[in-house]
Write a protein that holds these residues in place. Structure first.
Motif, PDB file in Angstrom:
ATOM      1  N   PRO A 188       0.809  -1.239   0.000  1.00  0.00           N
ATOM      2  CA  PRO A 188       0.000   0.000   0.000  1.00  0.00           C
ATOM      3  C   PRO A 188       0.836   1.281   0.000  1.00  0.00           C
ATOM      4  O   PRO A 188       0.340   2.350  -0.345  1.00  0.00           O
ATOM      5  CB  PRO A 188      -0.819  -0.103   1.293  1.00  0.00           C
ATOM      6  N   TYR A 189       2.095   1.185   0.379  1.00  0.00           N
ATOM      7  CA  TYR A 189       2.956   2.363   0.480  1.00  0.00           C
ATOM      8  C   TYR A 189       3.881   2.528  -0.726  1.00  0.00           C
ATOM      9  O   TYR A 189       4.709   3.435  -0.729  1.00  0.00           O
ATOM     10  CB  TYR A 189       3.807   2.281   1.758  1.00  0.00           C
ATOM     11  N   THR A 190       3.747   1.691  -1.754  1.00  0.00           N
ATOM     12  CA  THR A 190       4.653   1.802  -2.903  1.00  0.00           C
ATOM     13  C   THR A 190       4.568   3.157  -3.625  1.00  0.00           C
ATOM     14  O   THR A 190       5.598   3.619  -4.119  1.00  0.00           O
ATOM     15  CB  THR A 190       4.463   0.650  -3.910  1.00  0.00           C
TER      16      THR A 190
ATOM     17  N   LEU B 256      13.757   0.007  -6.888  1.00  0.00           N
ATOM     18  CA  LEU B 256      12.553  -0.317  -7.660  1.00  0.00           C
ATOM     19  C   LEU B 256      12.863  -1.295  -8.790  1.00  0.00           C
ATOM     20  O   LEU B 256      12.073  -2.205  -9.058  1.00  0.00           O
ATOM     21  CB  LEU B 256      11.913   0.955  -8.212  1.00  0.00           C
ATOM     22  N   THR B 257      13.993  -1.132  -9.450  1.00  0.00           N
ATOM     23  CA  THR B 257      14.382  -2.064 -10.504  1.00  0.00           C
ATOM     24  C   THR B 257      14.507  -3.476  -9.947  1.00  0.00           C
ATOM     25  O   THR B 257      13.987  -4.435 -10.522  1.00  0.00           O
ATOM     26  CB  THR B 257      15.716  -1.630 -11.151  1.00  0.00           C
ATOM     27  N   HIS B 258      15.171  -3.594  -8.828  1.00  0.00           N
ATOM     28  CA  HIS B 258      15.330  -4.900  -8.176  1.00  0.00           C
ATOM     29  C   HIS B 258      13.969  -5.503  -7.812  1.00  0.00           C
ATOM     30  O   HIS B 258      13.711  -6.679  -8.071  1.00  0.00           O
ATOM     31  CB  HIS B 258      16.206  -4.742  -6.934  1.00  0.00           C
ATOM     32  N   LEU B 259      13.110  -4.705  -7.237  1.00  0.00           N
ATOM     33  CA  LEU B 259      11.791  -5.203  -6.820  1.00  0.00           C
ATOM     34  C   LEU B 259      10.915  -5.570  -8.020  1.00  0.00           C
ATOM     35  O   LEU B 259      10.214  -6.580  -7.992  1.00  0.00           O
ATOM     36  CB  LEU B 259      11.086  -4.162  -5.945  1.00  0.00           C
ATOM     37  N   ILE B 260      10.950  -4.762  -9.064  1.00  0.00           N
ATOM     38  CA  ILE B 260      10.125  -5.031 -10.248  1.00  0.00           C
ATOM     39  C   ILE B 260      10.615  -6.285 -10.968  1.00  0.00           C
ATOM     40  O   ILE B 260       9.817  -7.155 -11.333  1.00  0.00           O
ATOM     41  CB  ILE B 260      10.126  -3.813 -11.197  1.00  0.00           C
TER      42      ILE B 260
ATOM     43  N   VAL C  18       3.948  -2.889 -11.212  1.00  0.00           N
ATOM     44  CA  VAL C  18       3.936  -1.544 -11.769  1.00  0.00           C
ATOM     45  C   VAL C  18       2.537  -1.301 -12.310  1.00  0.00           C
ATOM     46  O   VAL C  18       2.063  -2.017 -13.167  1.00  0.00           O
ATOM     47  CB  VAL C  18       4.974  -1.403 -12.897  1.00  0.00           C
ATOM     48  N   LYS C  19       1.893  -0.301 -11.774  1.00  0.00           N
ATOM     49  CA  LYS C  19       0.534   0.022 -12.210  1.00  0.00           C
ATOM     50  C   LYS C  19       0.580   1.374 -12.908  1.00  0.00           C
ATOM     51  O   LYS C  19       1.000   1.465 -14.043  1.00  0.00           O
ATOM     52  CB  LYS C  19      -0.409   0.016 -11.017  1.00  0.00           C
ATOM     53  N   GLY C  20       0.175   2.400 -12.248  1.00  0.00           N
ATOM     54  CA  GLY C  20       0.174   3.725 -12.849  1.00  0.00           C
ATOM     55  C   GLY C  20       1.486   4.459 -12.693  1.00  0.00           C
ATOM     56  O   GLY C  20       1.610   5.601 -13.097  1.00  0.00           O
ATOM     57  N   GLN C  21       2.479   3.799 -12.117  1.00  0.00           N
ATOM     58  CA  GLN C  21       3.733   4.480 -11.824  1.00  0.00           C
ATOM     59  C   GLN C  21       4.757   4.403 -12.955  1.00  0.00           C
ATOM     60  O   GLN C  21       5.893   4.820 -12.785  1.00  0.00           O
ATOM     61  CB  GLN C  21       4.360   3.905 -10.548  1.00  0.00           C
TER      62      GLN C  21
ATOM     63  N   ASP D 231      20.707   6.233 -17.702  1.00  0.00           N
ATOM     64  CA  ASP D 231      21.185   4.950 -18.213  1.00  0.00           C
ATOM     65  C   ASP D 231      20.542   3.754 -17.506  1.00  0.00           C
ATOM     66  O   ASP D 231      20.515   2.654 -18.054  1.00  0.00           O
ATOM     67  CB  ASP D 231      22.706   4.854 -18.081  1.00  0.00           C
ATOM     68  N   MET D 232      20.044   3.959 -16.303  1.00  0.00           N
ATOM     69  CA  MET D 232      19.432   2.859 -15.549  1.00  0.00           C
ATOM     70  C   MET D 232      17.971   2.608 -15.932  1.00  0.00           C
ATOM     71  O   MET D 232      17.461   1.510 -15.710  1.00  0.00           O
ATOM     72  CB  MET D 232      19.509   3.153 -14.043  1.00  0.00           C
ATOM     73  N   ALA D 233      17.293   3.583 -16.497  1.00  0.00           N
ATOM     74  CA  ALA D 233      15.861   3.451 -16.790  1.00  0.00           C
ATOM     75  C   ALA D 233      15.534   2.592 -18.019  1.00  0.00           C
ATOM     76  O   ALA D 233      14.578   1.818 -17.969  1.00  0.00           O
ATOM     77  CB  ALA D 233      15.231   4.830 -16.919  1.00  0.00           C
ATOM     78  N   PRO D 234      16.263   2.673 -19.137  1.00  0.00           N
ATOM     79  CA  PRO D 234      15.876   1.903 -20.324  1.00  0.00           C
ATOM     80  C   PRO D 234      15.753   0.390 -20.133  1.00  0.00           C
ATOM     81  O   PRO D 234      14.834  -0.209 -20.699  1.00  0.00           O
ATOM     82  CB  PRO D 234      16.968   2.248 -21.348  1.00  0.00           C
ATOM     83  N   PRO D 235      16.627  -0.267 -19.359  1.00  0.00           N
ATOM     84  CA  PRO D 235      16.430  -1.716 -19.187  1.00  0.00           C
ATOM     85  C   PRO D 235      15.066  -2.087 -18.599  1.00  0.00           C
ATOM     86  O   PRO D 235      14.514  -3.137 -18.925  1.00  0.00           O
ATOM     87  CB  PRO D 235      17.559  -2.123 -18.240  1.00  0.00           C
ATOM     88  N   LEU D 236      14.511  -1.222 -17.776  1.00  0.00           N
ATOM     89  CA  LEU D 236      13.177  -1.501 -17.238  1.00  0.00           C
ATOM     90  C   LEU D 236      12.127  -1.482 -18.343  1.00  0.00           C
ATOM     91  O   LEU D 236      11.225  -2.302 -18.363  1.00  0.00           O
ATOM     92  CB  LEU D 236      12.808  -0.478 -16.162  1.00  0.00           C
ATOM     93  N   PHE D 237      12.268  -0.550 -19.272  1.00  0.00           N
ATOM     94  CA  PHE D 237      11.302  -0.491 -20.367  1.00  0.00           C
ATOM     95  C   PHE D 237      11.475  -1.671 -21.318  1.00  0.00           C
ATOM     96  O   PHE D 237      10.508  -2.163 -21.880  1.00  0.00           O
ATOM     97  CB  PHE D 237      11.395   0.851 -21.104  1.00  0.00           C
ATOM     98  N   PHE D 238      12.707  -2.148 -21.482  1.00  0.00           N
ATOM     99  CA  PHE D 238      12.922  -3.364 -22.259  1.00  0.00           C
ATOM    100  C   PHE D 238      12.208  -4.526 -21.585  1.00  0.00           C
ATOM    101  O   PHE D 238      11.554  -5.345 -22.230  1.00  0.00           O
ATOM    102  CB  PHE D 238      14.417  -3.657 -22.402  1.00  0.00           C
ATOM    103  N   PHE D 239      12.294  -4.599 -20.246  1.00  0.00           N
ATOM    104  CA  PHE D 239      11.605  -5.651 -19.499  1.00  0.00           C
ATOM    105  C   PHE D 239      10.092  -5.543 -19.692  1.00  0.00           C
ATOM    106  O   PHE D 239       9.428  -6.547 -19.929  1.00  0.00           O
ATOM    107  CB  PHE D 239      11.963  -5.557 -18.012  1.00  0.00           C
ATOM    108  N   PHE D 240       9.532  -4.330 -19.595  1.00  0.00           N
ATOM    109  CA  PHE D 240       8.090  -4.150 -19.782  1.00  0.00           C
ATOM    110  C   PHE D 240       7.669  -4.575 -21.188  1.00  0.00           C
ATOM    111  O   PHE D 240       6.663  -5.248 -21.366  1.00  0.00           O
ATOM    112  CB  PHE D 240       7.676  -2.694 -19.567  1.00  0.00           C
ATOM    113  N   PHE D 241       8.473  -4.187 -22.183  1.00  0.00           N
ATOM    114  CA  PHE D 241       8.182  -4.536 -23.571  1.00  0.00           C
ATOM    115  C   PHE D 241       8.194  -6.058 -23.765  1.00  0.00           C
ATOM    116  O   PHE D 241       7.271  -6.636 -24.331  1.00  0.00           O
ATOM    117  CB  PHE D 241       9.229  -3.863 -24.478  1.00  0.00           C
TER     118      PHE D 241
END
Length: 159
Positions: free
Chosen positions: A82-84, A106-110, A117-120, A137-147
């Motif tokens: 609830p606190y994320t 957050l990367t580790h947790l996701i 990841v909902k609306g965040q 440089d740390m953000a793009p790998p997360l979007f690759f994961f989402f894709f």
């Protein structure tokens, strides 16, 4: 020791002004919270209030608290869930160090499927425009994961 820690971290009336005392007591409270689910559930609001009230110049306290929240989310995901949004809010912290720590946590947790990841997603997308190149440089790998996740799990198989 727990009542003393709660009193120091809560700092009602501003009686405790030592930066080192506040940092040590907050980190110790987090370690206590990792041991017991009920203790964690009871004191999680206090920890998040301490994070919100932390002085702007005390980046160590905020960065350590973010990392500890990641540990707590891994240990007790249902209690921290609830606190994320408040954890995601640390991506907008004025300190580069806190933003970097938050993105790493957050990367580790996701990636370990401990946080959904909902609306965040937009909060993470803003990291692509961060002034700090290491955060960019740390953000793009997360979007690759989402894709990858979207195409692997939601598209029907080719017939």
């Amino acid at each position: 020791f727990a009542p003393l820690l709660v009193r120091v971290v809560g700092n009602e009336g501003g009686a405790f002004t030592s930066e080192i005392l506040t940092q040590a007591s907050t980190l110790t409270l987090c370690k206590f919270m990792c041991i017991s689910r009920t203790f964690c559930e009871k004191h999680l609001p206090l920890l998040l209030t301490a994070l919100a009230r932390a002085p702007t110049q005390d980046t160590t306290l905020r960065a350590n608290t973010v990392v500890a929240l990641g540990d707590l989310a891994f240990r007790f995901p249902n209690e921290v869930e609830p606190y994320t949004p408040r954890l995601y809010a640390c991506l907008r912290d004025p300190s580069t160090r806190v933003r970097r720590h938050t993105l790493m946590v957050l990367t580790h947790l996701i990636l370990n499927d401990m946080v959904k990841v909902k609306g965040q997603v937009c909060e993470i997308a803003l990291c692509l425009q961060d002034e700090e190149s290491r955060i960019q440089d740390m953000a793009p790998p997360l979007f690759f994961f989402f894709f990858f996740f979207f195409f692997f799990f939601f598209l029907p198989p080719a017939s």
